[in-house]
Design a protein around this motif. Structure first.
Motif, mmCIF file in Angstrom:
data_model
loop_
_atom_site.group_PDB
_atom_site.id
_atom_site.type_symbol
_atom_site.label_atom_id
_atom_site.label_comp_id
_atom_site.label_asym_id
_atom_site.label_seq_id
_atom_site.Cartn_x
_atom_site.Cartn_y
_atom_site.Cartn_z
ATOM 1 N N ARG A 82 39.094 -40.249 5.711
ATOM 2 C CA ARG A 82 39.484 -40.103 7.102
ATOM 3 C C ARG A 82 39.210 -38.570 7.512
ATOM 4 O O ARG A 82 38.438 -38.061 8.517
ATOM 5 N N VAL A 83 38.974 -37.834 6.344
ATOM 6 C CA VAL A 83 38.530 -36.488 6.552
ATOM 7 C C VAL A 83 36.814 -36.542 6.503
ATOM 8 O O VAL A 83 36.229 -35.802 7.528
ATOM 9 N N LEU A 84 36.107 -37.332 5.815
ATOM 10 C CA LEU A 84 34.809 -37.501 5.936
ATOM 11 C C LEU A 84 34.576 -38.271 7.538
ATOM 12 O O LEU A 84 33.550 -37.826 7.965
ATOM 13 N N LEU A 85 35.264 -39.154 7.890
ATOM 14 C CA LEU A 85 35.026 -39.738 9.181
ATOM 15 C C LEU A 85 35.320 -38.533 10.254
ATOM 16 O O LEU A 85 34.215 -38.469 11.191
ATOM 17 N N ALA A 86 36.245 -37.802 10.272
ATOM 18 C CA ALA A 86 36.491 -36.624 11.258
ATOM 19 C C ALA A 86 35.243 -35.542 11.205
ATOM 20 O O ALA A 86 34.706 -35.453 12.338
ATOM 21 N N GLY A 87 34.973 -35.500 10.042
ATOM 22 C CA GLY A 87 33.701 -34.357 9.890
ATOM 23 C C GLY A 87 32.475 -34.782 10.194
ATOM 24 O O GLY A 87 31.763 -34.157 11.165
ATOM 25 N N GLY A 88 32.433 -36.145 10.073
ATOM 26 C CA GLY A 88 30.911 -36.914 10.463
ATOM 27 C C GLY A 88 30.881 -37.115 11.937
ATOM 28 O O GLY A 88 29.836 -36.733 12.506
ATOM 29 N N ILE A 89 31.864 -37.375 12.597
ATOM 30 C CA ILE A 89 32.041 -37.694 14.033
ATOM 31 C C ILE A 89 31.779 -36.275 14.880
ATOM 32 O O ILE A 89 31.157 -35.937 15.674
ATOM 33 N N ALA A 90 32.690 -35.234 14.114
ATOM 34 C CA ALA A 90 32.283 -33.870 14.950
ATOM 35 C C ALA A 90 31.069 -33.440 14.563
ATOM 36 O O ALA A 90 30.630 -32.713 15.685
ATOM 37 N N GLY A 91 30.343 -33.601 13.714
ATOM 38 C CA GLY A 91 29.055 -33.135 13.204
ATOM 39 C C GLY A 91 28.186 -33.861 14.493
ATOM 40 O O GLY A 91 27.127 -33.189 14.825
ATOM 41 N N MET A 92 28.219 -35.195 14.603
ATOM 42 C CA MET A 92 27.516 -35.719 15.663
ATOM 43 C C MET A 92 27.533 -35.410 17.276
ATOM 44 O O MET A 92 26.672 -35.304 17.829
ATOM 45 N N LEU A 93 28.749 -35.274 17.430
ATOM 46 C CA LEU A 93 29.178 -34.692 18.806
ATOM 47 C C LEU A 93 28.456 -33.126 18.858
ATOM 48 O O LEU A 93 27.887 -32.914 19.797
ATOM 49 N N ASN A 94 28.756 -32.305 17.899
ATOM 50 C CA ASN A 94 28.005 -30.931 17.915
ATOM 51 C C ASN A 94 26.572 -31.166 18.244
ATOM 52 O O ASN A 94 26.205 -30.337 19.068
ATOM 53 N N TRP A 95 25.881 -32.181 17.680
ATOM 54 C CA TRP A 95 24.398 -32.079 17.769
ATOM 55 C C TRP A 95 23.976 -32.817 19.065
ATOM 56 O O TRP A 95 22.806 -32.367 19.780
ATOM 57 N N LEU A 96 24.880 -33.453 19.578
ATOM 58 C CA LEU A 96 24.682 -34.151 21.052
ATOM 59 C C LEU A 96 24.580 -32.992 21.919
ATOM 60 O O LEU A 96 23.776 -33.176 23.066
ATOM 61 N N ILE A 97 25.482 -32.143 21.889
ATOM 62 C CA ILE A 97 25.798 -31.028 22.755
ATOM 63 C C ILE A 97 24.534 -30.136 22.391
ATOM 64 O O ILE A 97 23.879 -29.553 23.347
ATOM 65 N N ALA A 98 24.166 -29.879 21.162
ATOM 66 C CA ALA A 98 23.195 -28.578 20.792
ATOM 67 C C ALA A 98 21.720 -29.060 20.903
ATOM 68 O O ALA A 98 20.945 -28.119 21.219
ATOM 69 N N LEU A 99 21.523 -30.150 20.694
ATOM 70 C CA LEU A 99 19.907 -30.647 20.771
ATOM 71 C C LEU A 99 19.089 -30.074 21.949
ATOM 72 O O LEU A 99 18.106 -29.701 21.575
ATOM 73 N N PRO A 100 19.462 -30.388 23.219
ATOM 74 C CA PRO A 100 18.523 -29.826 24.176
ATOM 75 C C PRO A 100 18.236 -28.312 23.916
ATOM 76 O O PRO A 100 17.067 -27.982 23.975
ATOM 77 N N ALA A 101 19.155 -27.512 23.646
ATOM 78 C CA ALA A 101 18.998 -25.919 23.553
ATOM 79 C C ALA A 101 18.143 -25.975 22.234
ATOM 80 O O ALA A 101 17.309 -25.024 21.990
ATOM 81 N N ASP A 102 18.310 -26.551 21.249
ATOM 82 C CA ASP A 102 17.761 -26.693 19.934
ATOM 83 C C ASP A 102 16.069 -27.063 20.288
ATOM 84 O O ASP A 102 15.290 -26.031 19.669
ATOM 85 N N VAL A 103 15.853 -27.996 20.950
ATOM 86 C CA VAL A 103 14.641 -28.243 21.129
ATOM 87 C C VAL A 103 13.838 -27.109 21.973
ATOM 88 O O VAL A 103 12.851 -26.567 21.477
ATOM 89 N N LEU A 104 14.577 -26.288 22.921
ATOM 90 C CA LEU A 104 13.941 -25.362 23.547
ATOM 91 C C LEU A 104 13.814 -24.171 22.544
ATOM 92 O O LEU A 104 12.749 -23.399 22.555
ATOM 93 N N LYS A 105 14.812 -23.873 21.625
ATOM 94 C CA LYS A 105 14.743 -22.761 20.674
ATOM 95 C C LYS A 105 13.657 -22.933 19.746
ATOM 96 O O LYS A 105 12.800 -21.985 19.419
ATOM 97 N N SER A 106 13.234 -24.157 19.187
ATOM 98 C CA SER A 106 12.249 -24.511 18.088
ATOM 99 C C SER A 106 10.981 -24.367 18.841
ATOM 100 O O SER A 106 9.995 -23.958 18.285
#
Length: 284
Positions: A204-228
Motif C-alpha cells: 500500500r505504501v508503494l501504491l500510494a507513492g507510485g500514484i502520487a508520483g504519476m499525478l505529480n508528473w501529469l501536473i508538472a510535465l507541460p512546465a517541464d517541457v518548456l523548461k527543458s
C-alpha cells in the motif's frame, strides 16, 4: 475528504535525512528514462519516434551508459535536494499541524513550500543535466562533464546562465509538489480505513507513492517541457518564457506540452514508489 489525521510528529531533521536517502534511490531507479524524456522533449526534428525508439537508438549508438548521461549533477545534488524537499514538507506540517486533523489545503501548502525549498538546487542542476543529456556521442561533445559545463556557463554569461530556467522550475515544482504530498497523504488515509497509518503495508505504501508520483508528473510535465527547451536552447532562440510557449504551440501544437509522457509515466510509478518506501522506513 476535507482533512487528514495528523501523523506522529517527526522532526524536520529526520525528514531531511530520510529524504536524502530516498532521493538517491529515486535517481538510480529513474535516470535512464529521464534521459529519454529530455531527448524527446528537446528534439527539433523527428529523431526519435517515441520512448522505445529513443531507448533503442541511444543504446545502439552510445551504449547503456548513454542513458546515464548527466547523472553526475543530480547524483551530487539529489541528497540535499530531496532532503530539502522532505525537510520543507516536514517543516510546513510542523508549523501547520495541531492536535486536530490537518486540512487538505494545508497539506497542499506544505507540499508547495517543499517545492520552493528545492529550487535553489534543482534549477542549476537541471540546466547542466539537460545540456549533458542531449549530447550524442555521434557528434563532437561540447561539454566533457558537469564541472566543465558549469564552468563554461559561468564564464560565458555568469551566474544567470547557470540559473537559466529558474522561474519555469518554480512553475513546475511548486504546484506539482503540492499535488504529490497531498495525494500521498490522502491515499495513506484512504488505504487504512482502520486509521493506523503507521502500520501501512509495504504494497500500500508503494501504491500510494507510485500514484502520487504519476499525478505529480501529469501536473508538472507541460512546465517541464518548456523548461527543458528553454534551458537547452541556443542563446537568442527564445526572447523569454512566453516565447518558448508560443513557439512550441505554433510549431508543434498543444500535444507538444506532453512530449515524453510515456517515459515519464514509466519512470514515475516505480521511482516514486521506491522513494516513498525508503522515506517511510525512516521518517514520514
Amino acid at each position: 475528504m476535507d482533512a487528514v489525521e495528523p501523523d506522529r510528529r517527526v522532526s524536520p531533521l529526520k525528514n531531511f535525512v530520510a529524504g536524502g536517502v530516498g532521493g538517491v534511490c529515486l535517481l538510480f531507479a529513474g535516470h535512464p528514462l529521464d534521459t529519454i524524456k529530455v531527448r524527446l522533449q528537446t528534439q527539433e526534428c523527428v529523431v526519435y519516434r517515441g520512448t522505445y525508439d529513443c531507448l533503442r537508438k541511444t543504446v545502439s549508438k552510445e551504449g547503456i551508459f548513454g542513458l546515464y548521461k548527466g547523472m553526475g549533477v543530480p547524483l551530487a545534488g539529489v541528497t540535499p535536494m530531496m532532503a530539502l524537499n522532505f525537510f520543507g514538507f516536514g517543516l510546513g506540517k510542523e508549523l501547520l499541524q495541531s492536535d486536530r486533523t490537518v486540512p487538505i489545503t494545508l497539506i497542499y501548502l506544505a507540499g508547495m513550500l517543499a517545492g520552493v525549498f528545492t529550487t535553489v538546487i534543482v534549477a542549476p542542476g537541471e540546466r547542466i543535466k539537460c545540456l549533458l543529456q542531449i549530447q550524442s556521442s555521434a557528434s563532437q561533445l561540447k561539454y566533457t562533464g558537469p564541472v566543465d559545463c558549469a564552468l563554461r556557463l559561468y564564464k560565458g554569461q555568469g551566474i544567470c546562465s547557470v540559473y537559466k530556467g529558474t522561474v519555469l522550475t518554480l512553475i513546475r515544482d511548486v504546484p506539482s509538489n503540492g499535488v504529490y504530498f497531498l495525494t500521498y497523504e490522502y491515499l495513506k488515509q484512504f488505504l487504512t480505513p482502520e486509521g493506523d497509518v503507521h502500520h501501512l503495508s509495504t504494497s500500500r505504501v508503494l501504491l500510494a507513492g507510485g500514484i502520487a508520483g504519476m499525478l505529480n508528473w501529469l501536473i508538472a510535465l507541460p512546465a517541464d517541457v518548456l523548461k527543458s527547451n528553454y534551458q537547452t536552447a541556443t542563446d537568442g532562440r527564445y526572447r523569454g518564457l512566453r516565447d518558448v510557449l508560443k513557439t512550441l504551440l505554433r510549431e508543434e501544437g498543444a500535444h507538444a506540452l506532453y512530449k515524453g509522457l510515456s517515459a515519464v509515466m514509466l519512470r514515475a510509478f516505480p521511482a516514486n514508489a521506491r522513494l516513498i518506501k525508503t522515506v517511510t522506513k525512516s521518517a514520514i
